[in-house]
Design a protein around this motif. Structure first.
Motif, PDB file in Angstrom:
ATOM      1  N   LEU A  80      30.627 -10.633  -2.563  1.00 56.50           N
ATOM      2  CA  LEU A  80      29.873 -11.223  -1.787  1.00 56.50           C
ATOM      3  C   LEU A  80      30.032 -12.850  -1.812  1.00 56.50           C
ATOM      4  CD1 LEU A  80      27.724 -11.105   0.626  1.00 56.50           C
ATOM      5  CD2 LEU A  80      26.025 -11.257  -0.981  1.00 56.50           C
ATOM      6  N   TYR A  81      29.963 -13.238  -2.914  1.00 56.52           N
ATOM      7  CA  TYR A  81      30.352 -14.677  -3.439  1.00 56.52           C
ATOM      8  C   TYR A  81      31.514 -15.287  -2.773  1.00 56.52           C
ATOM      9  CZ  TYR A  81      30.720 -18.841  -6.612  1.00 56.52           C
ATOM     10  OH  TYR A  81      30.880 -20.129  -6.721  1.00 56.52           O
ATOM     11  N   GLY A  82      32.631 -14.680  -3.373  1.00 54.14           N
ATOM     12  CA  GLY A  82      33.949 -14.867  -2.714  1.00 54.14           C
ATOM     13  C   GLY A  82      33.942 -15.032  -1.120  1.00 54.14           C
ATOM     14  N   LEU A  83      33.346 -14.021  -0.662  1.00 58.82           N
ATOM     15  CA  LEU A  83      33.577 -14.021   1.110  1.00 58.82           C
ATOM     16  C   LEU A  83      32.819 -15.067   1.858  1.00 58.82           C
ATOM     17  CD1 LEU A  83      33.864 -10.024   1.382  1.00 58.82           C
ATOM     18  CD2 LEU A  83      35.622 -11.640   1.515  1.00 58.82           C
ATOM     19  N   ALA A  84      31.473 -15.141   1.151  1.00 58.19           N
ATOM     20  CA  ALA A  84      30.577 -16.044   1.657  1.00 58.19           C
ATOM     21  C   ALA A  84      30.924 -17.507   1.487  1.00 58.19           C
ATOM     22  CB  ALA A  84      29.133 -15.689   1.045  1.00 58.19           C
ATOM     23  N   GLY A  85      31.411 -17.798   0.373  1.00 60.74           N
ATOM     24  CA  GLY A  85      31.913 -19.003  -0.063  1.00 60.74           C
ATOM     25  C   GLY A  85      32.984 -19.680   0.844  1.00 60.74           C
ATOM     26  N   LEU A 104      25.924 -17.099   0.460  1.00 69.62           N
ATOM     27  CA  LEU A 104      26.447 -17.440  -0.830  1.00 69.62           C
ATOM     28  C   LEU A 104      25.177 -17.663  -1.795  1.00 69.62           C
ATOM     29  CD1 LEU A 104      28.793 -18.367  -2.522  1.00 69.62           C
ATOM     30  CD2 LEU A 104      28.122 -20.705  -1.958  1.00 69.62           C
ATOM     31  N   GLY A 105      24.160 -18.079  -1.336  1.00 69.10           N
ATOM     32  CA  GLY A 105      23.029 -18.366  -2.352  1.00 69.10           C
ATOM     33  C   GLY A 105      22.313 -16.808  -2.680  1.00 69.10           C
ATOM     34  N   ARG A 159      37.432 -29.319   4.747  1.00 65.09           N
ATOM     35  CA  ARG A 159      37.180 -27.878   4.443  1.00 65.09           C
ATOM     36  C   ARG A 159      38.141 -27.311   3.222  1.00 65.09           C
ATOM     37  NH1 ARG A 159      35.245 -25.225   9.131  1.00 65.09           N
ATOM     38  NH2 ARG A 159      35.508 -26.259  11.046  1.00 65.09           N
ATOM     39  N   MET A 160      39.165 -28.138   2.865  1.00 65.02           N
ATOM     40  CA  MET A 160      39.864 -27.325   1.757  1.00 65.02           C
ATOM     41  C   MET A 160      39.130 -26.969   0.487  1.00 65.02           C
ATOM     42  SD  MET A 160      42.944 -27.150   2.947  1.00 65.02           S
ATOM     43  CE  MET A 160      43.832 -27.047   1.436  1.00 65.02           C
ATOM     44  N   PRO A 161      38.267 -27.636  -0.021  1.00 67.32           N
ATOM     45  CA  PRO A 161      37.516 -27.082  -1.092  1.00 67.32           C
ATOM     46  C   PRO A 161      36.910 -25.611  -1.006  1.00 67.32           C
ATOM     47  CG  PRO A 161      36.959 -29.373  -0.969  1.00 67.32           C
ATOM     48  CD  PRO A 161      37.532 -28.804   0.377  1.00 67.32           C
ATOM     49  N   PHE A 162      36.754 -25.192   0.036  1.00 67.47           N
ATOM     50  CA  PHE A 162      36.217 -23.715   0.091  1.00 67.47           C
ATOM     51  C   PHE A 162      37.088 -22.785  -0.164  1.00 67.47           C
ATOM     52  CE2 PHE A 162      33.383 -26.351   3.158  1.00 67.47           C
ATOM     53  CZ  PHE A 162      32.126 -25.778   2.924  1.00 67.47           C
ATOM     54  N   ILE A 163      38.297 -23.249  -0.289  1.00 65.00           N
ATOM     55  CA  ILE A 163      39.354 -22.178  -0.679  1.00 65.00           C
ATOM     56  C   ILE A 163      39.004 -21.672  -2.333  1.00 65.00           C
ATOM     57  CG2 ILE A 163      41.986 -22.059  -1.392  1.00 65.00           C
ATOM     58  CD1 ILE A 163      42.562 -23.922   0.889  1.00 65.00           C
ATOM     59  N   ILE A 164      38.483 -22.682  -2.922  1.00 63.99           N
ATOM     60  CA  ILE A 164      38.293 -22.191  -4.283  1.00 63.99           C
ATOM     61  C   ILE A 164      37.506 -21.147  -4.494  1.00 63.99           C
ATOM     62  CG2 ILE A 164      37.723 -23.368  -6.716  1.00 63.99           C
ATOM     63  CD1 ILE A 164      38.384 -25.993  -5.499  1.00 63.99           C
ATOM     64  N   TYR A 165      36.438 -21.050  -3.425  1.00 63.30           N
ATOM     65  CA  TYR A 165      35.317 -19.917  -3.877  1.00 63.30           C
ATOM     66  C   TYR A 165      35.926 -18.365  -3.760  1.00 63.30           C
ATOM     67  CZ  TYR A 165      31.573 -23.348  -2.830  1.00 63.30           C
ATOM     68  OH  TYR A 165      30.895 -24.107  -2.826  1.00 63.30           O
ATOM     69  N   GLY A 166      37.368 -18.440  -3.010  1.00 62.52           N
ATOM     70  CA  GLY A 166      38.019 -17.078  -2.917  1.00 62.52           C
ATOM     71  C   GLY A 166      38.448 -16.587  -4.186  1.00 62.52           C
ATOM     72  N   ALA A 167      38.745 -17.459  -5.139  1.00 65.95           N
ATOM     73  CA  ALA A 167      39.139 -17.196  -6.345  1.00 65.95           C
ATOM     74  C   ALA A 167      38.183 -16.206  -7.162  1.00 65.95           C
ATOM     75  CB  ALA A 167      39.766 -18.495  -7.572  1.00 65.95           C
ATOM     76  N   ALA A 168      36.715 -16.295  -6.933  1.00 65.18           N
ATOM     77  CA  ALA A 168      36.004 -15.417  -7.390  1.00 65.18           C
ATOM     78  C   ALA A 168      36.369 -13.887  -7.448  1.00 65.18           C
ATOM     79  CB  ALA A 168      34.613 -15.527  -6.945  1.00 65.18           C
TER      80      ALA A 168
END
Length: 391
Positions: A80-85, A104-105, A159-168
Protein backbone atom coordinates in the motif's frame (compact mmCIF):
# COMPACT_ATOMS: atom_id res chain seq x y z
CA UNK A 1 19.98 -13.13 11.74
CA UNK A 2 22.01 -10.61 9.72
CA UNK A 3 19.52 -10.73 6.85
CA UNK A 4 16.62 -10.21 9.25
CA UNK A 5 18.30 -7.17 10.80
CA UNK A 6 19.01 -5.67 7.39
CA UNK A 7 15.41 -6.12 6.25
CA UNK A 8 14.07 -4.50 9.43
CA UNK A 9 16.48 -1.60 8.94
CA UNK A 10 15.35 -1.10 5.35
CA UNK A 11 11.70 -1.22 6.39
CA UNK A 12 12.42 1.42 9.05
CA UNK A 13 13.74 3.82 6.40
CA UNK A 14 10.28 3.91 4.78
CA UNK A 15 9.01 6.07 7.64
CA UNK A 16 11.53 8.87 7.05
CA UNK A 17 11.15 8.57 3.27
CA UNK A 18 7.49 9.51 3.66
CA UNK A 19 8.12 13.17 4.36
CA UNK A 20 11.59 14.30 3.48
CA UNK A 21 11.55 13.03 -0.10
CA UNK A 22 8.97 15.61 -1.16
CA UNK A 23 9.99 18.41 1.23
CA UNK A 24 12.11 20.14 -1.48
CA UNK A 25 9.04 20.14 -3.78
CA UNK A 26 6.77 22.09 -1.42
CA UNK A 27 7.49 25.59 -2.80
CA UNK A 28 6.81 24.33 -6.35
CA UNK A 29 3.62 22.58 -5.19
CA UNK A 30 2.49 25.86 -3.61
CA UNK A 31 3.10 27.64 -6.92
CA UNK A 32 1.41 24.91 -9.01
CA UNK A 33 -1.80 25.00 -6.97
CA UNK A 34 -1.72 28.71 -6.10
CA UNK A 35 -5.36 29.15 -7.13
CA UNK A 36 -6.49 27.10 -4.11
CA UNK A 37 -7.63 29.05 -1.07
CA UNK A 38 -5.33 28.72 1.96
CA UNK A 39 -2.59 27.24 -0.23
CA UNK A 40 0.14 28.34 2.23
CA UNK A 41 -1.24 25.89 4.80
CA UNK A 42 -2.44 23.25 2.34
CA UNK A 43 0.96 22.97 0.67
CA UNK A 44 2.47 22.13 4.07
CA UNK A 45 -0.32 19.60 4.55
CA UNK A 46 1.00 17.64 1.58
CA UNK A 47 3.98 16.92 3.83
CA UNK A 48 2.15 16.41 7.11
CA UNK A 49 -1.29 14.97 6.21
CA UNK A 50 0.08 11.40 6.28
CA UNK A 51 0.88 11.98 9.95
CA UNK A 52 -2.81 12.40 10.81
CA UNK A 53 -3.67 9.09 9.19
CA UNK A 54 -0.70 7.40 10.84
CA UNK A 55 -2.13 8.56 14.15
CA UNK A 56 -5.54 7.15 13.25
CA UNK A 57 -4.31 3.84 11.83
CA UNK A 58 -1.43 2.93 14.17
CA UNK A 59 -3.57 1.85 17.17
CA UNK A 60 -5.71 -0.33 14.89
CA UNK A 61 -2.58 -1.82 13.33
CA UNK A 62 -1.28 -2.59 16.81
CA UNK A 63 -4.46 -4.40 17.80
CA UNK A 64 -4.50 -6.39 14.56
CA UNK A 65 -0.82 -7.27 14.98
CA UNK A 66 -1.36 -8.56 18.53
CA UNK A 67 -4.37 -10.59 17.41
CA UNK A 68 -3.37 -11.93 13.98
CA UNK A 69 0.42 -11.59 13.80
CA UNK A 70 2.93 -9.21 12.25
CA UNK A 71 4.41 -10.52 9.00
CA UNK A 72 1.38 -10.72 6.71
CA UNK A 73 0.17 -7.28 7.75
CA UNK A 74 3.63 -5.84 7.12
CA UNK A 75 3.67 -7.18 3.55
CA UNK A 76 0.27 -5.61 2.83
CA UNK A 77 1.32 -2.30 4.40
CA UNK A 78 4.48 -2.06 2.26
CA UNK A 79 2.48 -2.74 -0.91
CA UNK A 80 0.00 0.00 0.00
CA UNK A 81 2.89 2.35 0.82
CA UNK A 82 4.51 1.94 -2.59
CA UNK A 83 1.29 2.44 -4.54
CA UNK A 84 -0.09 5.35 -2.50
CA UNK A 85 3.25 7.12 -2.32
CA UNK A 86 3.79 7.02 -6.07
CA UNK A 87 0.27 8.35 -6.73
CA UNK A 88 1.71 11.88 -6.66
CA UNK A 89 3.14 11.19 -10.11
CA UNK A 90 -0.33 11.26 -11.66
CA UNK A 91 -2.46 13.31 -9.23
CA UNK A 92 -4.03 16.11 -11.30
CA UNK A 93 -5.41 18.21 -8.45
CA UNK A 94 -4.47 19.21 -4.93
CA UNK A 95 -7.39 17.13 -3.63
CA UNK A 96 -6.14 14.00 -5.41
CA UNK A 97 -2.63 14.65 -4.14
CA UNK A 98 -3.88 14.95 -0.55
CA UNK A 99 -5.99 11.76 -0.84
CA UNK A 100 -2.91 9.82 -1.95
CA UNK A 101 -0.98 11.24 0.98
CA UNK A 102 -3.74 10.20 3.38
CA UNK A 103 -3.64 6.59 2.15
CA UNK A 104 0.14 6.69 2.46
CA UNK A 105 -0.34 7.65 6.11
CA UNK A 106 -2.45 4.54 6.74
CA UNK A 107 0.36 2.40 5.36
CA UNK A 108 3.02 4.18 7.42
CA UNK A 109 0.96 3.74 10.59
CA UNK A 110 0.98 -0.01 10.07
CA UNK A 111 4.67 -0.16 9.09
CA UNK A 112 6.04 1.77 12.06
CA UNK A 113 3.83 -0.15 14.51
CA UNK A 114 4.69 -3.58 13.11
CA UNK A 115 8.39 -2.77 12.82
CA UNK A 116 8.55 -1.61 16.45
CA UNK A 117 6.67 -4.70 17.65
CA UNK A 118 9.02 -6.98 15.71
CA UNK A 119 12.06 -5.31 17.31
CA UNK A 120 10.60 -6.10 20.71
CA UNK A 121 9.89 -9.68 19.61
CA UNK A 122 13.30 -10.38 18.09
CA UNK A 123 15.72 -8.56 20.43
CA UNK A 124 16.20 -8.20 24.19
CA UNK A 125 18.45 -6.34 26.62
CA UNK A 126 21.70 -4.82 25.38
CA UNK A 127 21.18 -6.28 21.91
CA UNK A 128 17.93 -4.34 21.63
CA UNK A 129 19.55 -1.07 22.74
CA UNK A 130 22.34 -1.55 20.21
CA UNK A 131 19.84 -2.34 17.46
CA UNK A 132 17.67 0.71 18.25
CA UNK A 133 20.69 2.98 17.94
CA UNK A 134 21.63 1.25 14.69
CA UNK A 135 18.10 1.67 13.37
CA UNK A 136 18.00 5.39 14.17
CA UNK A 137 21.40 5.77 12.50
CA UNK A 138 20.26 3.79 9.47
CA UNK A 139 17.09 5.86 9.18
CA UNK A 140 18.86 9.20 9.44
CA UNK A 141 21.80 8.24 7.23
CA UNK A 142 19.30 6.88 4.74
CA UNK A 143 17.59 10.23 5.04
CA UNK A 144 20.76 11.86 3.69
CA UNK A 145 20.40 9.84 0.49
CA UNK A 146 16.64 10.38 0.23
CA UNK A 147 16.64 14.12 0.83
CA UNK A 148 19.56 14.71 -1.54
CA UNK A 149 17.80 12.58 -4.16
CA UNK A 150 14.54 14.42 -3.54
CA UNK A 151 16.27 17.77 -3.93
CA UNK A 152 17.93 16.80 -7.20
CA UNK A 153 14.73 15.30 -8.61
CA UNK A 154 12.69 18.34 -7.51
CA UNK A 155 15.03 20.53 -9.57
CA UNK A 156 13.82 18.56 -12.61
CA UNK A 157 10.10 18.68 -11.71
CA UNK A 158 8.15 18.76 -8.48
CA UNK A 159 6.52 15.38 -9.28
CA UNK A 160 9.78 13.51 -9.78
CA UNK A 161 10.54 12.74 -6.08
CA UNK A 162 7.33 10.67 -5.90
CA UNK A 163 9.07 8.03 -8.04
CA UNK A 164 11.18 7.01 -5.04
CA UNK A 165 8.16 5.70 -3.13
CA UNK A 166 7.73 2.90 -5.65
CA UNK A 167 11.09 1.45 -4.58
CA UNK A 168 9.38 0.20 -1.40
CA UNK A 169 7.79 -2.62 -3.41
CA UNK A 170 11.24 -4.21 -3.80
CA UNK A 171 11.21 -4.96 -0.06
CA UNK A 172 8.19 -7.27 -0.21
CA UNK A 173 10.12 -10.41 -1.32
CA UNK A 174 12.79 -9.70 1.30
CA UNK A 175 10.18 -9.46 4.07
CA UNK A 176 8.56 -12.73 2.96
CA UNK A 177 11.88 -14.60 2.80
CA UNK A 178 13.82 -13.15 5.74
CA UNK A 179 11.31 -12.36 8.49
CA UNK A 180 9.56 -14.98 10.60
CA UNK A 181 6.31 -14.69 12.51
CA UNK A 182 7.23 -14.39 16.22
CA UNK A 183 5.75 -16.88 18.65
CA UNK A 184 3.44 -15.17 21.10
CA UNK A 185 3.27 -16.26 24.75
CA UNK A 186 0.65 -18.99 25.18
CA UNK A 187 -0.19 -17.71 28.64
CA UNK A 188 -1.61 -14.50 27.19
CA UNK A 189 -4.59 -14.61 24.87
CA UNK A 190 -4.51 -12.40 21.75
CA UNK A 191 -7.33 -10.33 23.22
CA UNK A 192 -5.33 -9.48 26.36
CA UNK A 193 -6.13 -5.96 27.56
CA UNK A 194 -4.09 -3.38 29.43
CA UNK A 195 -5.68 -4.58 32.67
CA UNK A 196 -4.73 -8.24 32.07
CA UNK A 197 -0.98 -7.82 31.48
CA UNK A 198 1.58 -5.84 33.49
CA UNK A 199 2.15 -2.36 32.08
CA UNK A 200 3.36 0.87 33.69
CA UNK A 201 0.77 3.36 32.49
CA UNK A 202 2.75 6.36 33.75
CA UNK A 203 5.73 5.26 31.67
CA UNK A 204 3.58 4.78 28.57
CA UNK A 205 1.89 8.17 29.04
CA UNK A 206 5.23 9.95 29.60
CA UNK A 207 6.83 8.35 26.57
CA UNK A 208 3.84 9.28 24.40
CA UNK A 209 3.91 12.90 25.62
CA UNK A 210 7.63 13.21 24.91
CA UNK A 211 7.20 11.65 21.46
CA UNK A 212 4.45 14.17 20.72
CA UNK A 213 6.40 17.25 21.85
CA UNK A 214 9.62 16.22 20.12
CA UNK A 215 7.85 15.72 16.81
CA UNK A 216 5.80 18.93 16.99
CA UNK A 217 9.15 20.66 17.38
CA UNK A 218 11.37 18.73 15.00
CA UNK A 219 8.86 18.76 12.13
CA UNK A 220 9.05 22.54 11.88
CA UNK A 221 12.33 21.93 10.03
CA UNK A 222 11.16 19.89 7.00
CA UNK A 223 7.84 21.78 6.83
CA UNK A 224 9.04 25.39 7.23
CA UNK A 225 12.79 25.71 6.73
CA UNK A 226 12.57 25.85 2.92
CA UNK A 227 10.20 28.83 3.18
CA UNK A 228 12.51 30.48 5.72
CA UNK A 229 15.35 30.04 3.23
CA UNK A 230 13.18 31.63 0.54
CA UNK A 231 12.62 34.63 2.82
CA UNK A 232 16.40 34.86 3.27
CA UNK A 233 16.87 34.67 -0.53
CA UNK A 234 19.14 31.61 -0.28
CA UNK A 235 16.72 28.85 -1.34
CA UNK A 236 16.93 26.29 -4.06
CA UNK A 237 15.84 22.66 -3.83
CA UNK A 238 19.40 21.30 -3.88
CA UNK A 239 20.67 23.61 -1.13
CA UNK A 240 17.68 22.77 1.04
CA UNK A 241 18.41 19.10 0.43
CA UNK A 242 21.99 19.61 1.63
CA UNK A 243 20.83 21.38 4.80
CA UNK A 244 18.50 18.48 5.63
CA UNK A 245 21.29 16.08 4.73
CA UNK A 246 23.42 17.70 7.47
CA UNK A 247 20.56 17.08 9.89
CA UNK A 248 20.31 13.40 9.00
CA UNK A 249 24.04 12.76 8.74
CA UNK A 250 24.75 14.14 12.23
CA UNK A 251 21.76 12.30 13.68
CA UNK A 252 22.83 9.03 12.11
CA UNK A 253 26.39 9.27 13.42
CA UNK A 254 25.23 10.08 16.96
CA UNK A 255 22.58 7.35 16.93
CA UNK A 256 25.30 4.77 16.27
CA UNK A 257 26.59 5.59 19.76
CA UNK A 258 23.23 5.04 21.49
CA UNK A 259 24.11 1.57 22.75
CA UNK A 260 27.27 2.97 24.35
CA UNK A 261 25.36 5.91 25.84
CA UNK A 262 22.76 3.55 27.29
CA UNK A 263 25.47 1.58 29.08
CA UNK A 264 27.04 4.71 30.59
CA UNK A 265 24.10 7.06 31.23
CA UNK A 266 20.65 6.57 32.70
CA UNK A 267 17.46 7.40 30.83
CA UNK A 268 17.14 10.89 32.31
CA UNK A 269 20.65 11.98 31.40
CA UNK A 270 20.25 10.74 27.84
CA UNK A 271 17.10 12.85 27.54
CA UNK A 272 18.96 15.80 29.07
CA UNK A 273 21.71 15.48 26.46
CA UNK A 274 19.29 15.13 23.56
CA UNK A 275 16.96 17.97 24.54
CA UNK A 276 19.93 20.28 25.22
CA UNK A 277 21.31 19.63 21.74
CA UNK A 278 17.91 20.24 20.13
CA UNK A 279 17.42 23.48 22.09
CA UNK A 280 20.87 24.67 20.97
CA UNK A 281 20.12 23.78 17.35
CA UNK A 282 16.86 25.71 17.31
CA UNK A 283 18.58 28.63 19.05
CA UNK A 284 21.16 28.81 16.27
CA UNK A 285 18.47 28.32 13.62
CA UNK A 286 16.62 31.44 14.75
CA UNK A 287 19.70 33.67 14.27
CA UNK A 288 21.44 32.05 11.27
CA UNK A 289 21.03 33.84 7.95
CA UNK A 290 23.50 32.01 5.70
CA UNK A 291 23.67 28.48 4.33
CA UNK A 292 26.59 27.50 6.58
CA UNK A 293 24.80 28.59 9.76
CA UNK A 294 21.62 26.78 8.79
CA UNK A 295 23.57 23.60 8.01
CA UNK A 296 25.37 23.73 11.38
CA UNK A 297 22.10 24.35 13.23
CA UNK A 298 20.52 21.36 11.52
CA UNK A 299 23.51 19.16 12.32
CA UNK A 300 23.12 19.99 16.03
CA UNK A 301 19.36 19.38 15.81
CA UNK A 302 19.92 16.04 14.10
CA UNK A 303 22.40 14.98 16.76
CA UNK A 304 19.82 15.73 19.45
CA UNK A 305 17.10 13.79 17.67
CA UNK A 306 19.54 10.91 17.17
CA UNK A 307 19.77 10.65 20.96
CA UNK A 308 16.16 11.33 21.93
CA UNK A 309 14.22 9.07 19.57
CA UNK A 310 16.07 5.80 20.33
CA UNK A 311 15.68 6.60 24.03
CA UNK A 312 11.92 7.06 23.61
CA UNK A 313 11.55 3.82 21.64
CA UNK A 314 13.79 1.87 24.02
CA UNK A 315 11.75 2.96 27.03
CA UNK A 316 8.46 2.11 25.31
CA UNK A 317 9.60 -1.38 24.29
CA UNK A 318 11.21 -2.15 27.65
CA UNK A 319 7.93 -1.44 29.44
CA UNK A 320 5.73 -3.38 26.99
CA UNK A 321 4.41 -6.81 27.93
CA UNK A 322 4.75 -9.13 24.88
CA UNK A 323 0.98 -9.48 24.44
CA UNK A 324 0.56 -5.68 24.42
CA UNK A 325 3.67 -4.73 22.46
CA UNK A 326 1.81 -4.03 19.23
CA UNK A 327 -0.73 -1.80 20.93
CA UNK A 328 1.86 0.18 22.89
CA UNK A 329 3.93 0.58 19.72
CA UNK A 330 0.75 1.89 18.08
CA UNK A 331 0.23 4.44 20.85
CA UNK A 332 3.79 5.73 20.52
CA UNK A 333 3.46 5.91 16.73
CA UNK A 334 0.19 7.82 17.14
CA UNK A 335 1.90 10.33 19.45
CA UNK A 336 4.80 10.79 17.02
CA UNK A 337 2.62 11.44 14.01
CA UNK A 338 -0.04 13.55 15.73
CA UNK A 339 2.87 15.78 16.67
CA UNK A 340 4.02 15.92 13.06
CA UNK A 341 0.50 16.66 11.81
CA UNK A 342 -0.12 19.45 14.32
CA UNK A 343 3.33 20.98 13.76
CA UNK A 344 2.46 23.19 10.74
CA UNK A 345 -0.65 24.57 12.48
CA UNK A 346 1.43 25.59 15.50
CA UNK A 347 4.31 26.89 13.41
CA UNK A 348 2.09 28.85 11.00
CA UNK A 349 0.50 30.61 13.98
CA UNK A 350 3.90 31.52 15.41
CA UNK A 351 5.20 32.60 11.99
CA UNK A 352 2.24 34.95 11.58
CA UNK A 353 2.89 36.40 15.03
CA UNK A 354 6.69 36.51 15.16
CA UNK A 355 8.16 35.44 11.81
CA UNK A 356 10.26 32.38 11.04
CA UNK A 357 13.04 33.29 13.48
CA UNK A 358 10.52 33.81 16.28
CA UNK A 359 8.89 30.48 15.52
CA UNK A 360 12.20 28.60 15.73
CA UNK A 361 12.99 30.47 18.97
CA UNK A 362 9.70 29.34 20.53
CA UNK A 363 10.30 25.74 19.51
CA UNK A 364 13.77 25.95 21.02
CA UNK A 365 12.22 27.11 24.29
CA UNK A 366 10.06 23.96 24.36
CA UNK A 367 13.17 21.80 24.02
CA UNK A 368 15.01 23.87 26.63
CA UNK A 369 12.10 23.37 29.04
CA UNK A 370 12.28 19.60 28.56
CA UNK A 371 16.04 19.74 29.16
CA UNK A 372 15.54 21.64 32.42
CA UNK A 373 12.85 19.17 33.55
CA UNK A 374 15.22 16.29 32.78
CA UNK A 375 17.98 17.97 34.80
CA UNK A 376 15.70 18.60 37.78
CA UNK A 377 14.46 15.02 37.68
CA UNK A 378 18.02 13.70 37.55
CA UNK A 379 19.02 15.87 40.51
CA UNK A 380 15.99 14.75 42.51
CA UNK A 381 16.23 11.05 41.76
CA UNK A 382 19.99 10.62 41.67
CA UNK A 383 20.66 7.46 39.68
CA UNK A 384 16.99 6.88 38.96
CA UNK A 385 15.87 7.57 35.41
CA UNK A 386 13.24 10.06 34.31
CA UNK A 387 10.65 7.31 34.20
CA UNK A 388 11.59 5.61 37.42
CA UNK A 389 13.70 2.93 35.73
CA UNK A 390 17.05 2.03 37.27
CA UNK A 391 19.81 1.82 34.70
Amino acid sequence: MAARKLVLLLVATLTIMAGIIIAPSLPAIETRFADNEHIALLSRMVLTLPSLFVALSAPLAGMLADRFGRKGLLVMAIALYGLAGASGLVADSLTALLIGRAVLGVAIGAIITLNTALIGDYFTGAEREKYLGLQQAFVQLGGVVFVMSGGLLAEMHWRMPFIIYGAALILIPAVILCLTEPQRPRSLHPTTSFTDAPVNRLVVATVCLLAFLVNVSFYTVPSQLQFHMQALNIYNASSFGMVLAAFNLAGGIVALCFGLLKRRLNTTLIFLLGFSLMASGFGLLCVASAFEGLALANAILGAGLGVVMPNIMSTAITHSAPALRGRIAGLVATSIFIGQFISPFVSQYWIAAAGYAGMFRNVGLIMATLAVLSLLTAMRNGKMSLLGQKT
